[in-house]
Motif scaffolding. Structure first.
Motif, mmCIF file in Angstrom:
data_model
loop_
_atom_site.group_PDB
_atom_site.id
_atom_site.type_symbol
_atom_site.label_atom_id
_atom_site.label_comp_id
_atom_site.label_asym_id
_atom_site.label_seq_id
_atom_site.Cartn_x
_atom_site.Cartn_y
_atom_site.Cartn_z
ATOM 1 N N VAL A 1 0.614 -1.231 0.062
ATOM 2 C CA VAL A 1 -0.097 0.092 0.007
ATOM 3 C C VAL A 1 1.051 1.386 -0.114
ATOM 4 O O VAL A 1 1.888 1.458 0.684
ATOM 5 N N GLY A 2 0.525 2.169 -0.964
ATOM 6 C CA GLY A 2 -0.522 2.194 -1.764
ATOM 7 C C GLY A 2 -0.607 3.658 -2.390
ATOM 8 O O GLY A 2 0.189 4.595 -2.482
ATOM 9 N N LYS A 3 -1.755 3.931 -2.537
ATOM 10 C CA LYS A 3 -2.029 5.518 -3.055
ATOM 11 C C LYS A 3 -2.197 6.309 -1.925
ATOM 12 O O LYS A 3 -2.256 5.754 -0.621
ATOM 13 N N PRO A 4 -1.713 7.533 -2.125
ATOM 14 C CA PRO A 4 -1.884 8.677 -0.966
ATOM 15 C C PRO A 4 -3.092 8.559 -0.014
ATOM 16 O O PRO A 4 -2.617 8.643 1.232
ATOM 17 N N ASP A 5 -4.012 8.389 -0.555
ATOM 18 C CA ASP A 5 -5.305 8.235 0.396
ATOM 19 C C ASP A 5 -5.479 7.099 1.309
ATOM 20 O O ASP A 5 -5.957 7.042 2.217
ATOM 21 N N THR B 1 5.158 6.061 -16.296
ATOM 22 C CA THR B 1 4.094 6.095 -17.128
ATOM 23 C C THR B 1 3.358 7.570 -17.219
ATOM 24 O O THR B 1 2.382 7.609 -17.696
ATOM 25 N N GLY B 2 4.026 8.579 -16.958
ATOM 26 C CA GLY B 2 3.568 9.976 -16.952
ATOM 27 C C GLY B 2 2.580 10.164 -15.911
ATOM 28 O O GLY B 2 1.960 11.459 -16.223
ATOM 29 N N GLN B 3 2.669 9.541 -14.773
ATOM 30 C CA GLN B 3 1.666 10.151 -13.773
ATOM 31 C C GLN B 3 2.529 10.765 -12.750
ATOM 32 O O GLN B 3 3.420 10.238 -12.168
ATOM 33 N N ALA B 4 1.836 11.838 -12.297
ATOM 34 C CA ALA B 4 2.624 12.647 -11.322
ATOM 35 C C ALA B 4 1.595 12.587 -10.121
ATOM 36 O O ALA B 4 0.367 13.007 -10.348
ATOM 37 N N TRP B 5 1.949 12.639 -8.732
ATOM 38 C CA TRP B 5 0.963 12.720 -7.867
ATOM 39 C C TRP B 5 1.629 13.970 -6.867
ATOM 40 O O TRP B 5 2.629 14.154 -6.824
ATOM 41 N N THR B 6 0.593 14.876 -6.736
ATOM 42 C CA THR B 6 0.791 16.092 -6.146
ATOM 43 C C THR B 6 -0.297 16.232 -4.982
ATOM 44 O O THR B 6 -1.101 15.366 -4.820
ATOM 45 N N ARG B 7 -0.042 17.114 -4.156
ATOM 46 C CA ARG B 7 -1.073 17.347 -3.073
ATOM 47 C C ARG B 7 -2.524 17.672 -3.568
ATOM 48 O O ARG B 7 -3.516 17.713 -2.812
ATOM 49 N N ARG B 8 -2.614 17.985 -4.910
ATOM 50 C CA ARG B 8 -3.769 18.391 -5.351
ATOM 51 C C ARG B 8 -4.417 17.122 -6.224
ATOM 52 O O ARG B 8 -5.484 17.110 -6.786
ATOM 53 N N GLY B 9 -3.651 16.000 -6.044
ATOM 54 C CA GLY B 9 -4.287 14.557 -6.685
ATOM 55 C C GLY B 9 -3.321 14.227 -7.660
ATOM 56 O O GLY B 9 -1.986 14.448 -7.531
ATOM 57 N N GLN B 10 -3.668 13.276 -8.589
ATOM 58 C CA GLN B 10 -2.880 12.831 -9.501
ATOM 59 C C GLN B 10 -3.104 13.720 -10.966
ATOM 60 O O GLN B 10 -4.189 14.110 -11.325
ATOM 61 N N ASN C 1 7.593 11.810 -7.552
ATOM 62 C CA ASN C 1 6.673 11.227 -6.707
ATOM 63 C C ASN C 1 7.238 10.698 -5.544
ATOM 64 O O ASN C 1 6.532 10.672 -4.428
ATOM 65 N N LEU C 2 8.520 10.028 -5.460
ATOM 66 C CA LEU C 2 8.960 9.669 -4.207
ATOM 67 C C LEU C 2 9.009 10.772 -3.365
ATOM 68 O O LEU C 2 8.961 10.566 -1.919
ATOM 69 N N HIS C 3 9.547 12.143 -3.703
ATOM 70 C CA HIS C 3 9.484 13.273 -3.068
ATOM 71 C C HIS C 3 8.112 13.475 -2.329
ATOM 72 O O HIS C 3 8.114 13.740 -0.997
ATOM 73 N N TYR C 4 7.124 13.579 -3.140
ATOM 74 C CA TYR C 4 5.662 13.638 -2.469
ATOM 75 C C TYR C 4 5.380 12.767 -1.556
ATOM 76 O O TYR C 4 4.722 13.019 -0.499
ATOM 77 N N PHE C 5 5.571 11.452 -1.778
ATOM 78 C CA PHE C 5 5.236 10.360 -0.982
ATOM 79 C C PHE C 5 5.905 10.541 0.607
ATOM 80 O O PHE C 5 5.494 10.502 1.463
ATOM 81 N N GLN C 6 7.392 10.947 0.309
ATOM 82 C CA GLN C 6 8.069 10.971 1.721
ATOM 83 C C GLN C 6 7.755 12.418 2.410
ATOM 84 O O GLN C 6 7.820 12.430 3.581
ATOM 85 N N GLY D 1 -9.964 19.713 -4.348
ATOM 86 C CA GLY D 1 -9.807 20.986 -5.235
ATOM 87 C C GLY D 1 -9.389 20.488 -6.723
ATOM 88 O O GLY D 1 -9.706 21.373 -7.742
ATOM 89 N N GLY D 2 -8.609 19.462 -6.725
ATOM 90 C CA GLY D 2 -8.221 19.048 -8.066
ATOM 91 C C GLY D 2 -6.940 19.909 -8.591
ATOM 92 O O GLY D 2 -6.478 20.838 -8.050
ATOM 93 N N ASP D 3 -6.517 19.706 -9.701
ATOM 94 C CA ASP D 3 -5.179 20.205 -10.515
ATOM 95 C C ASP D 3 -5.519 21.676 -10.581
ATOM 96 O O ASP D 3 -6.778 22.126 -10.732
ATOM 97 N N ILE D 4 -4.345 22.663 -10.587
ATOM 98 C CA ILE D 4 -4.680 24.075 -11.111
ATOM 99 C C ILE D 4 -5.305 24.071 -12.372
ATOM 100 O O ILE D 4 -4.949 23.184 -13.324
ATOM 101 N N PRO D 5 -6.042 25.166 -12.529
ATOM 102 C CA PRO D 5 -6.645 25.258 -13.951
ATOM 103 C C PRO D 5 -5.985 25.345 -14.945
ATOM 104 O O PRO D 5 -4.784 26.122 -14.971
#
Length: 376
Positions: A249-253, A277-286, A337-342, A370-374
């Motif tokens: 486990v797992g995803k941030p939530d 695969t081009g996916q980034a995890w941030t405090r605003r989600g994926q 991504n690793l930085h965000y998880f840590q 809130g989702g990603d920035i507009p």
């Protein structure tokens, strides 16, 4: 430094705990997220870069390393730490999960599992005893018992039979592990999503006695609601004075929910696999960097992130190098991504220590909602 393995609880907030695991190779701050270094590398990362993200411990895969390059070869070359240039703690899994999910034709008996390698079809045998010996040759700091993890959904009878065999294998693992000062052996609770089976498994493990306890058999397709349903009681079945490790486990939530329920350690391939695969995890989600909306965007992935991807490169550049299939794409996104998880783990530790976990979790969910920035 210490010459032995120990666990200290520093603070609790509800069921959540923060503390430290001390090992001869360094301290692991808990709750801890362990990046996965499957084949003696966290893909696309240098070991010192993984350390720079805040990781205190890595996970290695017994199954992959026994097949290639071989545990005996790694031992001859000075052990896994020297081989992969990582001088801090390493946890190795037992190989059981990969045998079930990756290996070719396999035969499961009370003795263990015979299987064909997914690489070249060669025949191998894994048992509690051989798993302990391979992990000894690797030199890992935290060794996992050999267990069977049945795929869910499965009927209760199948899950019960599998769990009881895993408990017999846990005793054999304990016997084969022997006395290894400075190294720890963790037992693995099984039992699917059935409470009485989980409780039976916990009692069996406590009777054997381990340095830490894992909750296995989750994050295998049962869904977050069912997983949290088990985690509402499972950590409390395990000794409070030992680390509790939720496997895979797992995803941030998922991580936040597990920590709220008393889990101390987690691992997942998600940050590194997503990065490739081009996916980034941030405090605003994926977010998906390959989407066309990023092609002309000069802004960083996350303006509040201090990783190299966010401080040095734009979304437009990251979009370009992903589309061009340049190696730097996976390197930068994996580092981010690793930085965000840590960073998430550090935030959880600080919030528990301050007695502010509820506020931290509410803020975590609000930012993600809130989702990603507009787009520009």
């Amino acid at each position: 430094m210490t010459d032995r393995f120990s666990f200290t609880l520093d603070a609790t907030d509800g069921k959540a705990r923060t503390g430290r695991i001390d090992t001869p190779r360094g301290t692991i701050r808990t709750p801890a997220f362990m990046p996965v270094g499957t084949a003696a590398t966290v893909k696309a990362m240098l070991p010192e870069s993984v350390r720079a993200t805040g990781a205190d411990i890595l996970l290695g895969n017994t199954y992959h390393l026994m097949l290639r390059p071989g545990a005996e070869r790694i031992a001859r070359l000075g052990g896994l730490h020297r081989f992969m240039n990582w001088d801090r703690p390493i946890l190795t899994d037992s190989g059981g999960f990969q045998v079930m999910s990756l290996a070719g034709l396999r035969k499961l008996t009370e003795e263990g599992v015979t299987f064909a390698s997914h690489i070249d079809g060669s025949k191998h045998m894994l048992s509690p005893e051989t798993s302990m010996e391979i992990q000894r040759l690797l030199g890992s700091d935290i060794v996992m018992c050999f267990d069977e993890c049945p795929a869910l959904p499965a009927d209760k009878q199948t899950v019960a039979a599998s769990m009881r065999m895993s408990m017999r294998w846990a005793q054999r693992s304990r016997d084969a592990f022997g006395d290894r000062p400075g190294h720890a052996l963790f037992g693995i609770m099984q039992g699917g999503v059935t409470r009485e089976l989980r409780e039976e498994s916990a009692e069996a493990l406590k009777a054997i006695g381990f340095d830490g306890y894992a909750i296995g058999g989750l994050a295998v397709g049962e869904g977050q609601e069912a997983m949290f349903g088990v985690l509402d009681y499972a950590p409390g079945c395990l000794p409070a004075d030992k680390p509790r490790y939720l496997m895979g486990v797992g995803k941030p939530d998922d991580i936040v929910g597990a920590v709220q329920r008393g889990v101390d350690m987690m691992d997942c391939v998600l940050p590194s696999r997503s990065g490739r695969t081009g996916q980034a995890w941030t405090r605003r989600g994926q977010l998906n960097i390959k989407n066309a909306r990023h092609a002309d965007d000069p802004r960083p992935l996350d303006a509040d992130c201090s990783c190299p991807a966010c401080t040095g490169y734009s979304r437009a550049y990251l979009h370009h190098v992903f589309r061009a299939q340049e190696m730097i794409s996976g390197m930068l996104l994996t580092w981010h991504n690793l930085h965000y998880f840590q960073e998430l783990m550090a935030g959880l530790r600080a919030a528990i220590a301050a007695g502010m976990l509820d506020d931290f979790v509410a803020d975590f969910h609000a930012q993600r909602a809130g989702g990603d920035i507009p787009p520009l």
